[in-house]
Design an enzyme around this catalytic site. Sequence first.
Site, PDB file in Angstrom:
ATOM      1  N   HIS A  43      13.088 -27.553   4.987  1.00  0.00           N
ATOM      2  CA  HIS A  43      14.205 -26.791   4.525  1.00  0.00           C
ATOM      3  C   HIS A  43      15.482 -26.665   5.235  1.00  0.00           C
ATOM      4  O   HIS A  43      16.221 -26.265   5.980  1.00  0.00           O
ATOM      5  CB  HIS A  43      13.588 -24.959   5.260  1.00  0.00           C
ATOM      6  CG  HIS A  43      11.956 -25.494   4.370  1.00  0.00           C
ATOM      7  ND1 HIS A  43      11.602 -25.287   3.004  1.00  0.00           N
ATOM      8  CD2 HIS A  43      11.219 -24.834   4.797  1.00  0.00           C
ATOM      9  CE1 HIS A  43      10.740 -25.108   2.309  1.00  0.00           C
ATOM     10  NE2 HIS A  43       9.988 -24.791   3.450  1.00  0.00           N
TER      11      HIS A  43
ATOM     12  N   ASP B  25      13.568 -28.970   0.412  1.00  0.00           N
ATOM     13  CA  ASP B  25      14.653 -28.684  -0.229  1.00  0.00           C
ATOM     14  C   ASP B  25      15.927 -28.449   0.583  1.00  0.00           C
ATOM     15  O   ASP B  25      16.053 -28.270   1.741  1.00  0.00           O
ATOM     16  CB  ASP B  25      14.638 -26.990  -0.808  1.00  0.00           C
ATOM     17  CG  ASP B  25      13.409 -26.172  -0.039  1.00  0.00           C
ATOM     18  OD1 ASP B  25      14.156 -26.740   0.731  1.00  0.00           O
ATOM     19  OD2 ASP B  25      12.712 -25.927  -0.267  1.00  0.00           O
TER      20      ASP B  25
ATOM     21  N   GLU C 211       7.988 -29.832   3.115  1.00  0.00           N
ATOM     22  CA  GLU C 211       9.029 -28.800   2.130  1.00  0.00           C
ATOM     23  C   GLU C 211       9.837 -28.994   1.763  1.00  0.00           C
ATOM     24  O   GLU C 211      11.105 -28.118   1.920  1.00  0.00           O
ATOM     25  CB  GLU C 211       9.092 -27.868   2.597  1.00  0.00           C
ATOM     26  CG  GLU C 211       6.672 -27.794   2.903  1.00  0.00           C
ATOM     27  CD  GLU C 211       6.379 -26.019   3.946  1.00  0.00           C
ATOM     28  OE1 GLU C 211       7.428 -25.084   3.804  1.00  0.00           O
ATOM     29  OE2 GLU C 211       5.639 -26.562   4.523  1.00  0.00           O
TER      30      GLU C 211
ATOM     31  N   ASN D  83       2.504 -28.880  10.674  1.00  0.00           N
ATOM     32  CA  ASN D  83       3.537 -28.516  10.211  1.00  0.00           C
ATOM     33  C   ASN D  83       4.508 -27.653  10.353  1.00  0.00           C
ATOM     34  O   ASN D  83       4.141 -26.600  10.709  1.00  0.00           O
ATOM     35  CB  ASN D  83       2.843 -27.928   8.363  1.00  0.00           C
ATOM     36  CG  ASN D  83       3.806 -28.049   6.924  1.00  0.00           C
ATOM     37  OD1 ASN D  83       4.402 -28.950   6.894  1.00  0.00           O
ATOM     38  ND2 ASN D  83       3.712 -26.984   6.343  1.00  0.00           N
TER      39      ASN D  83
ATOM     40  N   GLU E 242       3.489 -23.996  11.170  1.00  0.00           N
ATOM     41  CA  GLU E 242       4.539 -23.017  12.344  1.00  0.00           C
ATOM     42  C   GLU E 242       3.476 -21.989  12.684  1.00  0.00           C
ATOM     43  O   GLU E 242       3.453 -20.597  13.498  1.00  0.00           O
ATOM     44  CB  GLU E 242       5.070 -22.350  10.804  1.00  0.00           C
ATOM     45  CG  GLU E 242       5.523 -22.464  10.092  1.00  0.00           C
ATOM     46  CD  GLU E 242       6.005 -21.196   8.555  1.00  0.00           C
ATOM     47  OE1 GLU E 242       5.639 -20.272   9.093  1.00  0.00           O
ATOM     48  OE2 GLU E 242       6.526 -22.543   7.592  1.00  0.00           O
TER      49      GLU E 242
HETATM   50  O1  G3I Z   1       0.149 -12.873  -5.257  1.00  0.00           O
HETATM   51  C1  G3I Z   1       1.482 -11.929  -5.516  1.00  0.00           C
HETATM   52  C2  G3I Z   1       0.872 -10.871  -6.565  1.00  0.00           C
HETATM   53  O2  G3I Z   1       0.002 -10.798  -7.414  1.00  0.00           O
HETATM   54  C3  G3I Z   1       2.356 -10.285  -7.008  1.00  0.00           C
HETATM   55  O3  G3I Z   1       2.476  -9.601  -8.200  1.00  0.00           O
HETATM   56  C4  G3I Z   1       3.548  -9.930  -7.015  1.00  0.00           C
HETATM   57  C5  G3I Z   1       4.385  -9.647  -6.860  1.00  0.00           C
HETATM   58  O4  G3I Z   1       5.983 -10.529  -5.762  1.00  0.00           O
HETATM   59  O5  G3I Z   1       3.849 -11.681  -5.018  1.00  0.00           O
HETATM   60  C6  G3I Z   1       2.410 -12.057  -5.217  1.00  0.00           C
HETATM   61  O6  G3I Z   1       2.094 -12.868  -4.126  1.00  0.00           O
HETATM   62  C7  G3I Z   1       3.579 -14.040  -4.072  1.00  0.00           C
HETATM   63  C8  G3I Z   1       3.209 -15.545  -3.182  1.00  0.00           C
HETATM   64  O7  G3I Z   1       4.368 -16.140  -2.978  1.00  0.00           O
HETATM   65  C9  G3I Z   1       2.853 -16.048  -4.632  1.00  0.00           C
HETATM   66  O8  G3I Z   1       3.299 -16.415  -5.371  1.00  0.00           O
HETATM   67  C10 G3I Z   1       4.728 -13.216  -2.559  1.00  0.00           C
HETATM   68  O9  G3I Z   1       5.420 -11.778  -3.030  1.00  0.00           O
HETATM   69  C11 G3I Z   1       5.264 -14.555  -2.565  1.00  0.00           C
HETATM   70  O10 G3I Z   1       5.679 -14.171  -0.741  1.00  0.00           O
HETATM   71  C12 G3I Z   1       4.639 -15.259  -1.660  1.00  0.00           C
HETATM   72  O11 G3I Z   1       6.237 -16.600  -1.388  1.00  0.00           O
HETATM   73  C13 G3I Z   1       5.761 -17.483  -0.791  1.00  0.00           C
HETATM   74  C14 G3I Z   1       6.111 -17.819   0.134  1.00  0.00           C
HETATM   75  O12 G3I Z   1       5.571 -18.860   1.085  1.00  0.00           O
HETATM   76  C15 G3I Z   1       5.492 -16.738   1.500  1.00  0.00           C
HETATM   77  O13 G3I Z   1       5.647 -16.633   3.332  1.00  0.00           O
HETATM   78  C16 G3I Z   1       6.601 -18.976  -1.641  1.00  0.00           C
HETATM   79  O14 G3I Z   1       5.594 -19.160  -3.158  1.00  0.00           O
HETATM   80  C17 G3I Z   1       5.999 -19.917  -1.326  1.00  0.00           C
HETATM   81  O15 G3I Z   1       7.171 -21.030  -1.437  1.00  0.00           O
HETATM   82  C18 G3I Z   1       6.266 -20.260   0.988  1.00  0.00           C
HETATM   83  O16 G3I Z   1       5.951 -21.460   1.096  1.00  0.00           O
HETATM   84  C19 G3I Z   1       6.030 -21.799   2.615  1.00  0.00           C
HETATM   85  C20 G3I Z   1       4.902 -22.946   3.039  1.00  0.00           C
HETATM   86  O17 G3I Z   1       3.534 -22.094   3.177  1.00  0.00           O
HETATM   87  C21 G3I Z   1       5.144 -23.149   4.551  1.00  0.00           C
HETATM   88  N1  G3I Z   1       6.765 -23.243   4.730  1.00  0.00           N
HETATM   89  C22 G3I Z   1       7.607 -22.006   4.522  1.00  0.00           C
HETATM   90  C23 G3I Z   1       7.495 -21.991   2.576  1.00  0.00           C
HETATM   91  C24 G3I Z   1       8.554 -20.621   1.981  1.00  0.00           C
HETATM   92  O18 G3I Z   1       8.050 -20.024   3.027  1.00  0.00           O
END
Ligand code: G3I
Length: 360
Positions: free
Chosen positions: A238, A269, A267, A203, A160
């Site tokens: 997406h 969906d 990715e 990506n 990105e």
């Molecule tokens: O690790 C913390 C944890 O300690 C805490 O308790 C919890 C509370 O909300 O948050 C946890 O972090 C989360 C992290 O995922 C790990 O689970 C974040 O809040 C959450 O925002 C984060 O979201 C991820 C996101 O990327 C971040 O921008 C999504 O799971 C993941 O599916 C998403 O994946 C991205 C790709 O990497 C790149 N392309 C877009 C895609 C969707 O956004």
Amino acid sequence: MTIDNRIIGAGIFSVILLLASCAGTTDPHSNKGTLALAYKDYFPIGAAVNSSTIDSHAELITGEFSSITAENEMKPSLAYPRYNQPSFFASDEIADFARENSLIMRGHCFIWHQQTPGWFFASMGGIADRETLLGRVNDYMTLMVERYGDVVYAWDVVNEAVSDEGPEILRDSPYLEIIGEDYIAEAFRMARAADPEARLFYNDYNVLDPKKQDRIYSLLESLLAEGVPVDGIGFQGHWNVNYPDGNTLVKAIDRFAALGLEVQITELDISAYEWNDRGFSWGSGAPPEKLLEKQALRYAEIFEALRSRSDIVSGVTFWGVADDGTWLDDFPVSNRKNWPLLFNESHEPKPAYDAVMNFQ
Ligand code: G3I
């Protein structure tokens, strides 16, 4: 392990599935085709997994897919959260799951403006300089490749980096500010030095948007002209029940292939909602049948397009396993249920699954 060996690993997995189904064993998947098996002559079929789903969805993952991506656990915020203190527990669990089940892995992702810990960009009393930041990126890549290079066959090296709105090609990011415009080229060169055999990807999302596609194309064209080792482009995928049409997808695949790149959908969906559709919700009960049918038609069109370009498309990965675990439940509207994947919340195949399988 070379890329060929890694892919042969997945091939052996498919053969085992085939033999199991012929022998009529008690394997829970022995009586049906699976995604991986159905697509073995086209491309590996993957799913993003996480520390929870490798337990809760293990049967689906190992039964249906031949490739996995760690949804978050290999990103620097989780794998390298503190200076000189990598944290491999979660990424090890996922890589071991892949090894034990003969799955290949996509590594996601080295350079991203999100999910990178602040210490990467900091220095005592201020901001890190170019050489310091490049050194940290190099350490992180090297650590990851030493630990997971046996099972990861492709890395998302840069994720990105292109802006959503012009005129600048590159989005603002600490990498751009500290290293300069060549941070992407430097990242690919370091990744190639760390893992000479892996496939290296750029990506991004919205690759089918004409203006963003032009910017991504210019970036990759100039990187390749400079001899930067980029092997492929990941279309994140997406998308939604109304978008895209197969023709748009095929044209984009052909355009990047003409640069000599392979293409992966990294990715995938298919959201129940269009991107700007923020005020409406289908509710949190069961999704309406008409929605599931519409989604199935979209998936059918997309997979028909992908199959027609299987000489270019070298992998298709869903961003999740089943509808009980999707980032879209909280994005772009928090706490709005979505059903973007092929398996429902009870892990049963949806009409979209039949649509993807119904070509043989
Ligand atoms: O690790 C913390 C944890 O300690 C805490 O308790 C919890 C509370 O909300 O948050 C946890 O972090 C989360 C992290 O995922 C790990 O689970 C974040 O809040 C959450 O925002 C984060 O979201 C991820 C996101 O990327 C971040 O921008 C999504 O799971 C993941 O599916 C998403 O994946 C991205 C790709 O990497 C790149 N392309 C877009 C895609 C969707 O956004």
